[in-house]
Design a protein around this motif. Structure first.
Motif, PDB file in Angstrom:
ATOM      1  N   GLY A 229       0.788  -1.223   0.000  1.00  0.00           N
ATOM      2  CA  GLY A 229       0.000   0.000   0.000  1.00  0.00           C
ATOM      3  C   GLY A 229       0.821   1.274   0.000  1.00  0.00           C
ATOM      4  O   GLY A 229       0.258   2.370  -0.032  1.00  0.00           O
ATOM      5  N   LYS A 230       2.159   1.140   0.028  1.00  0.00           N
ATOM      6  CA  LYS A 230       3.016   2.318   0.005  1.00  0.00           C
ATOM      7  C   LYS A 230       4.014   2.233  -1.144  1.00  0.00           C
ATOM      8  O   LYS A 230       4.668   1.195  -1.327  1.00  0.00           O
ATOM      9  N   PRO A 231       4.176   3.322  -1.917  1.00  0.00           N
ATOM     10  CA  PRO A 231       5.275   3.344  -2.888  1.00  0.00           C
ATOM     11  C   PRO A 231       6.605   3.385  -2.150  1.00  0.00           C
ATOM     12  O   PRO A 231       6.679   3.806  -0.990  1.00  0.00           O
ATOM     13  N   THR A 232       7.650   2.922  -2.813  1.00  0.00           N
ATOM     14  CA  THR A 232       8.982   2.861  -2.211  1.00  0.00           C
ATOM     15  C   THR A 232       9.868   3.952  -2.789  1.00  0.00           C
ATOM     16  O   THR A 232       9.897   4.159  -4.004  1.00  0.00           O
ATOM     17  N   LEU A 233      10.601   4.628  -1.934  1.00  0.00           N
ATOM     18  CA  LEU A 233      11.585   5.623  -2.357  1.00  0.00           C
ATOM     19  C   LEU A 233      12.955   5.142  -1.891  1.00  0.00           C
ATOM     20  O   LEU A 233      13.176   4.936  -0.694  1.00  0.00           O
ATOM     21  N   VAL A 234      13.852   4.914  -2.847  1.00  0.00           N
ATOM     22  CA  VAL A 234      15.200   4.447  -2.549  1.00  0.00           C
ATOM     23  C   VAL A 234      16.167   5.620  -2.693  1.00  0.00           C
ATOM     24  O   VAL A 234      16.311   6.183  -3.783  1.00  0.00           O
ATOM     25  N   ILE A 235      16.788   5.996  -1.599  1.00  0.00           N
ATOM     26  CA  ILE A 235      17.850   6.999  -1.659  1.00  0.00           C
ATOM     27  C   ILE A 235      19.155   6.239  -1.878  1.00  0.00           C
ATOM     28  O   ILE A 235      19.672   5.585  -0.960  1.00  0.00           O
ATOM     29  N   ALA A 236      19.636   6.269  -3.109  1.00  0.00           N
ATOM     30  CA  ALA A 236      20.860   5.557  -3.469  1.00  0.00           C
ATOM     31  C   ALA A 236      22.033   6.512  -3.308  1.00  0.00           C
ATOM     32  O   ALA A 236      22.250   7.401  -4.141  1.00  0.00           O
ATOM     33  N   ASN A 237      22.759   6.369  -2.220  1.00  0.00           N
ATOM     34  CA  ASN A 237      23.897   7.242  -1.951  1.00  0.00           C
ATOM     35  C   ASN A 237      25.050   6.849  -2.873  1.00  0.00           C
ATOM     36  O   ASN A 237      25.563   5.720  -2.783  1.00  0.00           O
ATOM     37  N   THR A 238      25.412   7.756  -3.756  1.00  0.00           N
ATOM     38  CA  THR A 238      26.391   7.447  -4.793  1.00  0.00           C
ATOM     39  C   THR A 238      27.509   8.482  -4.803  1.00  0.00           C
ATOM     40  O   THR A 238      27.460   9.499  -4.111  1.00  0.00           O
TER      41      THR A 238
END
Length: 289
Positions: A229-238
């Motif tokens: 029920g929740k979209p996912t936000l991935v903070i990809a530290n690059t």
């Protein structure tokens, strides 16, 4: 590369980095730093996670990928060519007169879902695609990569609200968090931190990872949706310019074109990195055997 190991994916990413550097060098234009920083994310998705088929680019149940930070297209062009979406020889036409391979994603090319380049638009379209999948009862997921500088666009946050409102747990937003943009650091240009708390407040499940660690990348993408029920936000530290020592964390490499000497040095560094990986893998295999 179904079921590819982390080492195989790292080696593939090194090849893609070499290809994109040659691409930009030969065309004498491009966005080097951001393409190098997003290469591992794209490699993990295309070779390890997403359901897609180069022989059927319009397959209805394919996972969708949107490069909202469309200026960093070079890594994407090299991956699509490597996978067979179009002939690899066509890479030599990049940014030449009459080419399909322009400086931003172009949906005249198989494997490209939408034209992007004006920052802030990709997530909005991704919300629409994910909502369509829900309404049509389709199993595909939608992955959208954004720049961290792009977070200053108001349309990103409108899309964030919509994604949470419609409970689009088949939507994965990714931020290439290299902390640099064309005019300096993101925090000096337009402060973003605490970025995770902002997205959580908008109703997203937020995961912060090392964007160059394949174990983390694969686990995170394969696990989505981690919260139904929740979209996912991935903070990809690059690291901007990742893989090229003299380009890493240097703002000028946002759109710097490597000269002959810089290209040769970069290719040498990446070749050495590949050799070291292969030697480590062989040693580990021998030990286990």
């Amino acid at each position: 590369m179904a079921n590819a190991t982390a080492t195989e994916l790292k080696l593939k990413a090194i090849q893609i980095r070499q290809d994109l550097l040659r691409l930009i060098h030969d065309a004498k234009m491009g966005h080097t730093g951001g393409s190098l920083s997003n290469t591992d994310v794209l490699t993990a998705l295309y070779y390890g996670v997403m359901r897609h088929d180069p022989a059927r680019p319009k397959w209805e149940d394919r996972d969708r990928f949107i490069a909202s930070k469309g200026h960093s297209v070079e890594s994407l062009w090299c991956i699509l060519a490597d996978l067979g979406y179009f002939p690899k020889a066509e890479l030599s036409t990049y940014c030449q007169f009459g080419t399909r391979l322009i400086g931003h994603p172009n949906n005249k090319v198989p494997g490209i879902e939408m034209n992007t380049g004006a920052l802030g638009h990709g997530l909005s379209v991704s919300v629409g695609m994910a909502l369509a999948a829900k309404k049509d009862n389709r199993p595909y997921r939608v992955f959208c990569i954004m720049g961290d500088g792009e977070q200053a666009e108001g349309s990103v946050w409108e899309a964030a609200m919509a994604g949470a409102h419609y409970r689009l747990d088949n939507l994965v937003g990714i931020i290439d968090r290299n902390r640099l943009q064309i005019s300096g650091t993101t925090e000096n240009v337009m402060g973003l931190d605490p970025l995770d708390s902002k997205w959580e407040a908008f109703g997203w499940n937020v995961v912060s990872i090392d964007g160059h660690d394949y174990d983390e990348l694969l686990h995170t993408f394969e696990s989505a949706p981690a919260q139904p029920g929740k979209p996912t936000l991935v903070i990809a530290n690059t690291v901007k310019g990742k893989g090229v020592s003299f380009a890493e964390n240097v703002p000028a490499w946002h759109h710097h074109v490597p000269n002959d000497a810089e290209l040769a040095q970069a290719i040498e560094e990446l070749t050495a990195a590949a050799s070291a990986l292969e030697a480590t893998a062989a040693k580990g295999s021998g030990t286990n055997g």
